[in-house]
Design a protein around this motif. Structure first.
Motif, PDB file in Angstrom:
ATOM      1  N   THR A  65      31.653  22.622 -22.943  1.00 40.45           N
ATOM      2  CA  THR A  65      31.267  24.030 -22.873  1.00 40.45           C
ATOM      3  C   THR A  65      31.921  24.925 -23.915  1.00 40.45           C
ATOM      4  OG1 THR A  65      32.921  24.348 -21.136  1.00 40.45           O
ATOM      5  CG2 THR A  65      30.644  24.037 -20.437  1.00 40.45           C
ATOM      6  N   GLU A  66      33.085  24.566 -24.418  1.00 43.49           N
ATOM      7  CA  GLU A  66      33.702  25.428 -25.428  1.00 43.49           C
ATOM      8  C   GLU A  66      34.902  24.728 -26.051  1.00 43.49           C
ATOM      9  OE1 GLU A  66      35.194  30.074 -26.029  1.00 43.49           O
ATOM     10  OE2 GLU A  66      35.218  29.200 -24.024  1.00 43.49           O
ATOM     11  N   ASP A  72      38.287  25.820 -26.748  1.00 46.26           N
ATOM     12  CA  ASP A  72      39.089  26.941 -26.257  1.00 46.26           C
ATOM     13  C   ASP A  72      40.293  27.160 -27.172  1.00 46.26           C
ATOM     14  OD1 ASP A  72      40.820  28.607 -24.885  1.00 46.26           O
ATOM     15  OD2 ASP A  72      40.483  27.688 -22.934  1.00 46.26           O
ATOM     16  N   ILE A 123      36.862  22.036 -23.970  1.00 43.04           N
ATOM     17  CA  ILE A 123      36.655  22.020 -22.520  1.00 43.04           C
ATOM     18  C   ILE A 123      35.475  21.099 -22.228  1.00 43.04           C
ATOM     19  CG2 ILE A 123      36.256  23.408 -20.459  1.00 43.04           C
ATOM     20  CD1 ILE A 123      38.911  23.920 -21.983  1.00 43.04           C
ATOM     21  N   HIS A 167      34.521  25.770 -17.066  1.00 40.01           N
ATOM     22  CA  HIS A 167      34.738  26.698 -18.173  1.00 40.01           C
ATOM     23  C   HIS A 167      35.473  27.948 -17.712  1.00 40.01           C
ATOM     24  CE1 HIS A 167      33.605  30.002 -20.934  1.00 40.01           C
ATOM     25  NE2 HIS A 167      33.789  29.083 -21.853  1.00 40.01           N
ATOM     26  N   THR A 202      27.542  30.478 -19.299  1.00 42.01           N
ATOM     27  CA  THR A 202      27.539  29.400 -20.292  1.00 42.01           C
ATOM     28  C   THR A 202      26.149  29.093 -20.842  1.00 42.01           C
ATOM     29  OG1 THR A 202      27.428  27.755 -18.514  1.00 42.01           O
ATOM     30  CG2 THR A 202      29.614  28.301 -19.380  1.00 42.01           C
ATOM     31  N   ASN A 223      24.429  24.826 -23.243  1.00 42.23           N
ATOM     32  CA  ASN A 223      25.862  25.111 -23.367  1.00 42.23           C
ATOM     33  C   ASN A 223      26.045  26.064 -24.540  1.00 42.23           C
ATOM     34  OD1 ASN A 223      25.165  23.145 -25.255  1.00 42.23           O
ATOM     35  ND2 ASN A 223      27.179  22.171 -25.230  1.00 42.23           N
ATOM     36  N   THR A 251      27.890  28.371 -25.044  1.00 38.36           N
ATOM     37  CA  THR A 251      29.279  28.724 -25.351  1.00 38.36           C
ATOM     38  C   THR A 251      29.975  27.666 -26.206  1.00 38.36           C
ATOM     39  OG1 THR A 251      29.914  27.750 -23.228  1.00 38.36           O
ATOM     40  CG2 THR A 251      29.605  30.140 -23.294  1.00 38.36           C
ATOM     41  N   TYR A 252      29.263  26.593 -26.547  1.00 39.59           N
ATOM     42  CA  TYR A 252      29.876  25.540 -27.369  1.00 39.59           C
ATOM     43  C   TYR A 252      29.367  25.622 -28.800  1.00 39.59           C
ATOM     44  CZ  TYR A 252      31.672  21.013 -28.786  1.00 39.59           C
ATOM     45  OH  TYR A 252      32.362  20.014 -29.435  1.00 39.59           O
TER      46      TYR A 252
END
Length: 280
Positions: free
Chosen positions: A123-124, A126, A134, A139, A231, A250, A252-253
């Motif tokens: 998802t990201e 970080d 992550i 998330h 997300t 996703n 956020t990725y």
């Protein structure tokens, strides 16, 4: 809600050191006594963090004026209520009461306990809290501090499973000749109580926009309901048209700064194409 509760509390910020890294007072790289709540790969938080979070929610200031706010804080409390009432952890409760009976076998909290990493979407990356990719962990930062299980975040799934759950909602709580939720309960959650105040939402469920701005294509019925996730997820059911629409991404990725599907209205535009194809 109209409860004057804050929209969000970034609990994790108070657990970072002067370099904005996870503070060793609160975290350990290994599971040891007192540090048994996993928040990411090789990162464990103190067991008493849960108590600190609930204390901070309880002592948080209320907004001074009465107005609508979107907030995840009540869902932290909802988890505690459900676990105390049913006397079992939330992740076990929902598996036994809903996901397993309905055939949603890919829907779960704590997915690494059941699936290999290649079956889970990251998802990201970080750079502000956990300092790693992550992948296989929730998330949401608050849910992570609770060990990956919360009332507002932490659930992993796929489109097929979510479609089953949304279809159950669409059929007034029934699926596979079994009544999971009473129709009157669904009606309570799927009611726009403050439409006259220009607040479109139900209880838990989002509802169609009342003006030009909102979560849907603007072409769905007012009886429809759903939810969009941070997300990049979207699930919507329309009883009038008998349509269930699931969109998973996703977005956020690798970074949550990516807002292209939001800026380009991708989720709602696809929904509009579905409805247009029916009309045609």
């Amino acid at each position: 809600h109209y409860a004057k509760i804050q929209s969000w509390i970034p609990f994790y910020l108070e657990t970072l050191d002067s370099l904005n890294l996870p503070d060793q007072k609160y975290y350990s790289k290994n599971r040891t006594s007192g540090f048994e709540t996993q928040v990411a790969q090789d990162l464990y938080v103190r067991n008493d963090m849960k108590d600190s979070i609930y204390l901070k929610i309880r002592e948080s200031d209320l907004y001074s004026n009465l107005k609508y706010k979107y907030s995840d804080l009540p869902y932290y409390i909802l988890k505690e209520y459900l676990e105390r009432y049913y006397k079992e952890p939330l992740q076990t409760l929902v598996q036994n009461k809903l996901y397993k009976p309905i055939g949603a076998y890919r829907t779960t909290f704590l997915p690494l306990e059941k699936f290999s990493l290649d079956k889970i979407t990251p998802t990201e990356i970080d750079h502000y809290f956990r300092m790693q990719k992550i992948h296989g962990f929730v998330h949401d930062q608050g849910a992570a501090l609770l060990g990956g299980v919360s009332g507002h975040a932490g659930l992993f799934s796929n489109a097929n499973d979510i479609a089953k759950i949304m279809q159950m909602f669409l059929w007034n709580g029934s699926y596979g000749n079994y009544q999971y939720i009473k129709p009157k309960t669904l009606h309570l959650f799927n009611t726009c109580y403050f439409c006259e105040s220009d607040v479109r939402r139900g209880v838990g469920f989002d509802k169609p926009q009342l003006d030009d701005v909102g979560p849907t294509c603007g072409c769905v019925s007012m009886n429809s309901f759903g939810h969009s996730g941070f997300t990049g997820t979207f699930a919507w059911a329309d009883p009038d048209e008998e349509i269930v629409y699931i969109f998973l991404s996703n977005r956020t990725y690798p970074t949550a700064d990516n807002k292209s599907i939001i800026d380009n209205n991708l989720r709602s535009d696809i929904q509009g194409i579905i409805y247009q194809s029916i009309e045609d």
